[in-house]
Each structure stands twice: as C-alpha cells, then as structure tokens.
Design an enzyme around this catalytic site. Structure first.
Site, mmCIF file in Angstrom:
data_model
loop_
_atom_site.group_PDB
_atom_site.id
_atom_site.type_symbol
_atom_site.label_atom_id
_atom_site.label_comp_id
_atom_site.label_asym_id
_atom_site.label_seq_id
_atom_site.Cartn_x
_atom_site.Cartn_y
_atom_site.Cartn_z
ATOM 1 N N ASP A 247 0.842 -1.085 -0.043
ATOM 2 C CA ASP A 247 0.030 -0.070 -0.006
ATOM 3 C C ASP A 247 0.876 1.276 0.016
ATOM 4 O OD1 ASP A 247 -2.528 1.559 0.261
ATOM 5 O OD2 ASP A 247 -2.070 1.558 2.347
ATOM 6 N N GLY B 256 -3.411 9.256 -3.836
ATOM 7 C CA GLY B 256 -4.654 9.443 -4.288
ATOM 8 C C GLY B 256 -4.581 10.923 -5.074
ATOM 9 N N CYS C 54 -4.488 -1.748 -1.807
ATOM 10 C CA CYS C 54 -4.766 -0.034 -2.241
ATOM 11 C C CYS C 54 -5.539 0.107 -3.410
ATOM 12 C CB CYS C 54 -3.279 0.370 -2.570
ATOM 13 S SG CYS C 54 -3.344 2.041 -3.084
ATOM 14 N N ASN C 55 -6.574 0.496 -3.246
ATOM 15 C CA ASN C 55 -7.680 0.705 -4.290
ATOM 16 C C ASN C 55 -7.019 1.749 -5.324
ATOM 17 O OD1 ASN C 55 -10.606 0.003 -3.122
ATOM 18 N ND2 ASN C 55 -9.349 0.449 -1.456
ATOM 19 N N CYS D 68 -11.062 2.943 -0.150
ATOM 20 C CA CYS D 68 -9.629 3.224 0.155
ATOM 21 C C CYS D 68 -9.298 2.198 1.467
ATOM 22 C CB CYS D 68 -9.393 4.528 0.350
ATOM 23 S SG CYS D 68 -7.636 5.107 1.087
ATOM 24 N N THR D 69 -8.206 1.654 1.416
ATOM 25 C CA THR D 69 -8.106 0.709 2.436
ATOM 26 C C THR D 69 -7.594 1.665 3.740
ATOM 27 O OG1 THR D 69 -5.619 0.704 1.722
ATOM 28 C CG2 THR D 69 -7.170 -1.152 1.110
HETATM 29 N N1 DGL Z 1 -4.790 3.452 0.668
HETATM 30 C C1 DGL Z 1 -4.883 3.751 -0.426
HETATM 31 C C2 DGL Z 1 -6.125 3.136 -1.491
HETATM 32 O O1 DGL Z 1 -6.770 2.130 -0.831
HETATM 33 C C3 DGL Z 1 -4.666 5.041 -0.901
HETATM 34 C C4 DGL Z 1 -4.049 6.249 0.070
HETATM 35 C C5 DGL Z 1 -3.373 7.331 -0.857
HETATM 36 O O2 DGL Z 1 -2.149 6.990 -0.878
HETATM 37 O O3 DGL Z 1 -3.760 8.397 -1.356
HETATM 38 O O4 DGL Z 1 -6.800 3.815 -2.024
#
Ligand code: DGL
Length: 267
Positions: free
Chosen positions: A14, A47, A78-79, A192-193
C-alpha cells in the site's frame, strides 16, 4: 508445479498503513502466515497522483519487492493502485496477485434504499474501473462518489497515536449526503484501505449508516489461492518495509507489533 516453502511470505503493498485493514482480515483466517508489508511512504499519497505516475511506479516497486522477498502471493492492498494498475502488475509479475477494489458489489447487496455512497481517493473515484463496478453490480441504483483524501492522513495520524480533528470525519460524510438523493443514503463503501481504520470515527459522525469494505473478501480469496500450501508452526510474523525514512516508522511500532510486524526494513 514447485512446492511452496512454508516460510514464503504473503507480500502486502500500500502507499502507507491502509493495507493493515486488509492484513487484519487475512490474519484472522491465516494466523500463521509470514508477512512482508510494504508501505510506499516515499510515494504517499497516491490519491493525488496521475494515472501515469501510479501505472509506472507500482509495478516497478513490486518487481523489486518480489525479487527480494520471493513471496508466494502479492496482495495490493490499495484501491488507488488497483483501479489504475492491477493489470500492469499482473502482466509484470510471475506470482499470483490479489487486488483491492471498491466494495460496490457488497454495498449494492446491502442497501435497502438503492442509494449507496463511495468514499475513496480523488484518483480512485474517477476511474473507469469504478464505472464498470457500478454498471456490473449497482445498475439502476444511485452511487454517490466523494473524494476524501484527508481521511488518509487522519488514519495515518491515528495509528501513530496522534490526535485527529473530528471535523474531517463529519466533512467526509457530509460530502456524501449533500448530493441530491443523499438523504436516502444507507450504505457506504469504504473505497480506500485507509478508511476502515477510521470507520468508528466515521460512524460517530453519522450514525445509522452501514459501512462495507473489501477486506473479508480479499482474505477469503487469499485462503482459496493458498489452500494446498503449508504455513510455519508459529503465529504470523514479519517485516514492515518502507520506501521512506526508516526513522519515520518508529511512531508506528506499537501498532505494527499487534500485527506481528516486529522487524523493519527499507527499499
Ligand atoms: N490506501 C490507498 C487506497 O486504498 C491510497 C491512499 C493514498 O495514498 O492516497 O486507495
């Protein structure tokens, strides 16, 4: 087919600690799994990055990680990375890759009003991958999308033991219900995780909303893909790898120990 060594880890990836929300669900089902958890702190946040940046950065980092740690499976927790780069990563790696995409299907199954919400990063909510999830699983329903990048920082701060202004949680929930039809919203997919790590705070900001995320589904998928494999005879343990400064991990040590991540490393 070569036998997988019991010591071969599951590799989680992630931009930060968001993937711990997925790891938590995986450790419930696979309590002995060796873990390599990678936080791309040098790249956080994902993001606000462009599609091109994510699509080149993530496969390159994962290529180096797979070479170094020889995992039995990669979980991209990570989405943002998955909705942009999952196919690139699969094409580049020679190990099974499990991805995390917004839980629109479970949200559509859970809603009673037909109005569901999606909180995600700015990059995730604009992806055509999300359009496809919507037409495949929530056709005829209303999907309200809202970018909540400040929740990423709130989750990072919370797990470092820092105080977080509760305003960020009510702002995010208000961002969803302010849409037309927002008054009928009953289920929110945490796309988002990082966000399940602050689910309690989001729930306090707006009671009577049900939250769903993809972690349990990913855990079941990993169990399925490793069904005939062996695990060590000891509780799950592993290493937390950062692409950023190692010293920045110090404040996370107590949290990481709860996941058996007692070693640290850098990439
Ligand atoms: N945890 C990530 C996700 O699931 C992204 C967070 C980021 O770095 O903006 O999208």
């Amino acid at each position: 087919m070569p036998t997988t060594s019991p010591e071969a880890p599951l590799l989680f990836f992630d931009s930060g600690i968001g993937g711990l929300s997925v790891l938590r669900a995986v450790q419930e089902l696979l309590p002995h799994a060796p873990i390599v958890y990678t936080a791309d702190y040098a790249g956080l946040p994902y993001g606000t990055k462009s599609e091109a940046e994510i699509a080149s950065r993530v496969p390159a980092l994962l290529g180096r990680l797979v070479e170094r740690y020889q995992p039995r499976l990669v979980a991209i927790a990570c989405n943002t990375a998955c909705t942009i780069a999952l196919s690139h990563v699969r094409a580049a790696l020679d190990v099974p890759v499990v991805g995390t995409v917004p839980a629109i299907k479970p949200a559509a199954e859970a809603t009673r009003t037909g109005v569901i919400g999606l909180l995600g990063t700015s990059a995730t909510i604009r992806q055509s991958y999300v359009d496809r999830l919507q037409s495949d699983h929530a056709a005829g329903m209303t999907l309200l999308r809202y970018p909540a990048p400040e929740l990423v920082h709130a989750a990072e701060a919370k797990l470092r033991g820092e105080a977080v202004n509760p305003q960020v949680f009510s702002d995010a929930m208000r961002g969803l219900v302010n849409h037309p039809d927002g008054d009928r919203l009953d289920v929110v997919a945490l796309g988002c995780t990082h966000f399940p790590l602050v689910q309690e705070e989001l729930a306090s900001a707006m009671p009577n909303i049900r939250f769903v995320d993809g972690a349990a589904g990913i855990a079941r998928r990993i169990v399925h893909l490793t069904l005939d494999q062996q695990w060590p005879d000891r509780p799950s343990q592993g290493v937390f790898v950062t692409t950023g400064a190692l010293g920045d991990v110090d404040a996370l040590k107590t949290t990481l120990a709860d996941f058996g991540l007692t070693q640290t490393g850098s990439l």
